[in-house]
Design a protein around this motif. Structure first.
Motif, PDB file in Angstrom:
ATOM      1  N   GLN A  22       0.847  -1.188   0.000  1.00 32.68           N
ATOM      2  CA  GLN A  22       0.000   0.000   0.000  1.00 32.68           C
ATOM      3  C   GLN A  22       0.880   1.234   0.000  1.00 32.68           C
ATOM      4  O   GLN A  22       1.685   1.434   0.899  1.00 32.68           O
ATOM      5  CB  GLN A  22      -0.929   0.024   1.223  1.00 32.68           C
ATOM      6  CG  GLN A  22      -1.954   1.148   1.171  1.00 32.68           C
ATOM      7  CD  GLN A  22      -2.941   1.078   2.325  1.00 32.68           C
ATOM      8  OE1 GLN A  22      -2.579   0.790   3.460  1.00 32.68           O
ATOM      9  NE2 GLN A  22      -4.228   1.333   2.032  1.00 32.68           N
TER      10      GLN A  22
ATOM     11  N   LEU B 101      -2.389   5.390  -3.797  1.00 38.60           N
ATOM     12  CA  LEU B 101      -2.702   4.210  -4.613  1.00 38.60           C
ATOM     13  C   LEU B 101      -3.508   3.233  -3.775  1.00 38.60           C
ATOM     14  O   LEU B 101      -3.390   3.202  -2.551  1.00 38.60           O
ATOM     15  CB  LEU B 101      -1.415   3.528  -5.087  1.00 38.60           C
ATOM     16  CG  LEU B 101      -0.495   4.363  -5.959  1.00 38.60           C
ATOM     17  CD1 LEU B 101       0.788   3.592  -6.266  1.00 38.60           C
ATOM     18  CD2 LEU B 101      -1.185   4.759  -7.255  1.00 38.60           C
ATOM     19  N   GLY B 102      -4.303   2.412  -4.445  1.00 38.40           N
ATOM     20  CA  GLY B 102      -5.029   1.380  -3.724  1.00 38.40           C
ATOM     21  C   GLY B 102      -4.100   0.255  -3.325  1.00 38.40           C
ATOM     22  O   GLY B 102      -2.919   0.230  -3.690  1.00 38.40           O
ATOM     23  N   LEU B 103      -4.623  -0.672  -2.584  1.00 37.60           N
ATOM     24  CA  LEU B 103      -3.869  -1.880  -2.270  1.00 37.60           C
ATOM     25  C   LEU B 103      -3.554  -2.602  -3.576  1.00 37.60           C
ATOM     26  O   LEU B 103      -4.443  -2.795  -4.416  1.00 37.60           O
ATOM     27  CB  LEU B 103      -4.698  -2.784  -1.356  1.00 37.60           C
ATOM     28  CG  LEU B 103      -4.849  -2.314   0.086  1.00 37.60           C
ATOM     29  CD1 LEU B 103      -6.007  -3.033   0.759  1.00 37.60           C
ATOM     30  CD2 LEU B 103      -3.564  -2.564   0.856  1.00 37.60           C
TER      31      LEU B 103
ATOM     32  N   LEU C 192      -1.996  -6.097  -5.252  1.00 27.92           N
ATOM     33  CA  LEU C 192      -1.701  -7.483  -4.946  1.00 27.92           C
ATOM     34  C   LEU C 192      -0.338  -7.873  -5.505  1.00 27.92           C
ATOM     35  O   LEU C 192      -0.060  -7.692  -6.691  1.00 27.92           O
ATOM     36  CB  LEU C 192      -2.791  -8.383  -5.538  1.00 27.92           C
ATOM     37  CG  LEU C 192      -2.689  -9.870  -5.255  1.00 27.92           C
ATOM     38  CD1 LEU C 192      -2.878 -10.148  -3.762  1.00 27.92           C
ATOM     39  CD2 LEU C 192      -3.734 -10.630  -6.067  1.00 27.92           C
TER      40      LEU C 192
ATOM     41  N   PHE D 266       0.933  -5.548   3.619  1.00 27.98           N
ATOM     42  CA  PHE D 266      -0.119  -6.225   4.363  1.00 27.98           C
ATOM     43  C   PHE D 266      -0.283  -7.650   3.862  1.00 27.98           C
ATOM     44  O   PHE D 266      -0.348  -7.898   2.665  1.00 27.98           O
ATOM     45  CB  PHE D 266      -1.456  -5.498   4.208  1.00 27.98           C
ATOM     46  CG  PHE D 266      -1.545  -4.202   4.954  1.00 27.98           C
ATOM     47  CD1 PHE D 266      -1.438  -3.000   4.277  1.00 27.98           C
ATOM     48  CD2 PHE D 266      -1.733  -4.194   6.320  1.00 27.98           C
ATOM     49  CE1 PHE D 266      -1.518  -1.796   4.957  1.00 27.98           C
ATOM     50  CE2 PHE D 266      -1.819  -2.991   7.017  1.00 27.98           C
ATOM     51  CZ  PHE D 266      -1.710  -1.801   6.330  1.00 27.98           C
TER      52      PHE D 266
ATOM     53  N   TRP E 180      -8.996  -2.909  -5.926  1.00 29.91           N
ATOM     54  CA  TRP E 180      -9.167  -1.924  -4.861  1.00 29.91           C
ATOM     55  C   TRP E 180      -9.161  -0.502  -5.391  1.00 29.91           C
ATOM     56  O   TRP E 180      -8.366  -0.148  -6.266  1.00 29.91           O
ATOM     57  CB  TRP E 180      -8.035  -2.061  -3.845  1.00 29.91           C
ATOM     58  CG  TRP E 180      -8.051  -3.352  -3.105  1.00 29.91           C
ATOM     59  CD1 TRP E 180      -7.532  -4.540  -3.510  1.00 29.91           C
ATOM     60  CD2 TRP E 180      -8.629  -3.582  -1.814  1.00 29.91           C
ATOM     61  NE1 TRP E 180      -7.751  -5.502  -2.560  1.00 29.91           N
ATOM     62  CE2 TRP E 180      -8.408  -4.943  -1.508  1.00 29.91           C
ATOM     63  CE3 TRP E 180      -9.291  -2.774  -0.880  1.00 29.91           C
ATOM     64  CZ2 TRP E 180      -8.846  -5.514  -0.314  1.00 29.91           C
ATOM     65  CZ3 TRP E 180      -9.728  -3.338   0.305  1.00 29.91           C
ATOM     66  CH2 TRP E 180      -9.502  -4.695   0.576  1.00 29.91           C
ATOM     67  N   GLY E 181     -10.038   0.326  -4.834  1.00 34.19           N
ATOM     68  CA  GLY E 181      -9.942   1.756  -5.048  1.00 34.19           C
ATOM     69  C   GLY E 181      -8.850   2.332  -4.162  1.00 34.19           C
ATOM     70  O   GLY E 181      -8.359   1.662  -3.247  1.00 34.19           O
ATOM     71  N   ALA E 182      -8.476   3.588  -4.423  1.00 33.21           N
ATOM     72  CA  ALA E 182      -7.397   4.234  -3.668  1.00 33.21           C
ATOM     73  C   ALA E 182      -7.842   4.669  -2.282  1.00 33.21           C
ATOM     74  O   ALA E 182      -7.003   5.018  -1.444  1.00 33.21           O
ATOM     75  CB  ALA E 182      -6.847   5.420  -4.447  1.00 33.21           C
TER      76      ALA E 182
END
Lengths: 119, 109
Positions: A37, A41-43, A45, A90, B99-101
């Protein structure tokens, strides 16, 4: 343990060094995931594992490797750390990843995170 | 490509109501999640929608319209402890979570 644990909590690492982030869960979840993370920005993968003995690549796998020798543990290794790998990492787990949604939400449960700084 | 949009930041007053929107474009749809993340902590699961309509859980409700690619999270009777980031995530056709931010919600007294 009751949940997911990660170690270390934080780490400062010199570029070029090898580092393994540890993740252990005691919920007997089949699926496990590693995310990074970054601000804004989003998580994202990195790698995942649907069940012990199997792993797969996520959105940003380069520079990282994983193994899944048993149900509980899912370590993430940085073979040769670079500054762009500075991030919060995470680990998460859930019931089977590919199960149809009518059988449940199968939400992911997250560990507390590892804050990694590569200098 | 796959995309999830949500506002970067919102501000609301303690005791009020706030609605956080999420729009998505994904290859397939197998459910939408909302997570809460306090600063320096891990995300925690709030709600899940797979059918159109409203799901209510205490002060929090989540709505889904699959035809519009749209969801919102409604928080009522805001408390200072609700100050956090709210993450929208969609499980796509391959059962991968996109996922969104995140939306940072600031609560003012």
């Amino acid at each position: 343990i009751a949940g997911i644990t990660q170690a270390p909590t934080s780490q400062i690492l010199a570029a070029g060094r090898r580092m393994t982030l540890r993740c252990t869960q005691d919920m007997r979840h089949n699926a496990m995931y590693w995310y990074r993370q970054d601000l804004g920005l989003g998580l994202r993968l990195i790698h995942y594992s649907n069940t012990a003995g199997t792993t797969g690549k996520g959105e940003v796998p380069d520079g990282y490797s994983v193994s899944r020798a048993n149900t509980d543990d899912f370590p993430l290794t940085l073979a040769s750390a670079v500054p762009s790998q500075t991030s919060v990492y995470f680990c998460a787990s859930s019931f089977p990843r590919g199960r149809p949604p009518e059988l449940g939400s199968y939400e992911q449960y997250f560990g507390p995170g590892t804050r990694l700084t590569v200098t | 490509g796959q995309n999830i949009d949500q506002p970067t930041e919102m501000t609301a007053t303690e005791g009020a109501i706030v609605q956080i929107n999420c729009t998505y474009q994904t290859s397939g749809f197998n459910g939408l999640f909302w997570y809460q993340q306090h600063a320096g902590e891990a995300p925690t699961f709030l709600s899940y929608n797979v059918l159109d309509g409203l799901e209510e859980k205490g002060r929090f409700s989540s709505f889904l319209s699959r035809s519009k690619g749209y969801s919102y999270l409604l928080l009522k009777e805001l408390q200072m402890k609700d100050s956090a980031s709210y993450l929208c995530a969609v499980r796509d056709g391959n059962y991968q979570l996109i996922w969104g931010a995140g939306t940072k919600l600031i609560i003012k007294p």
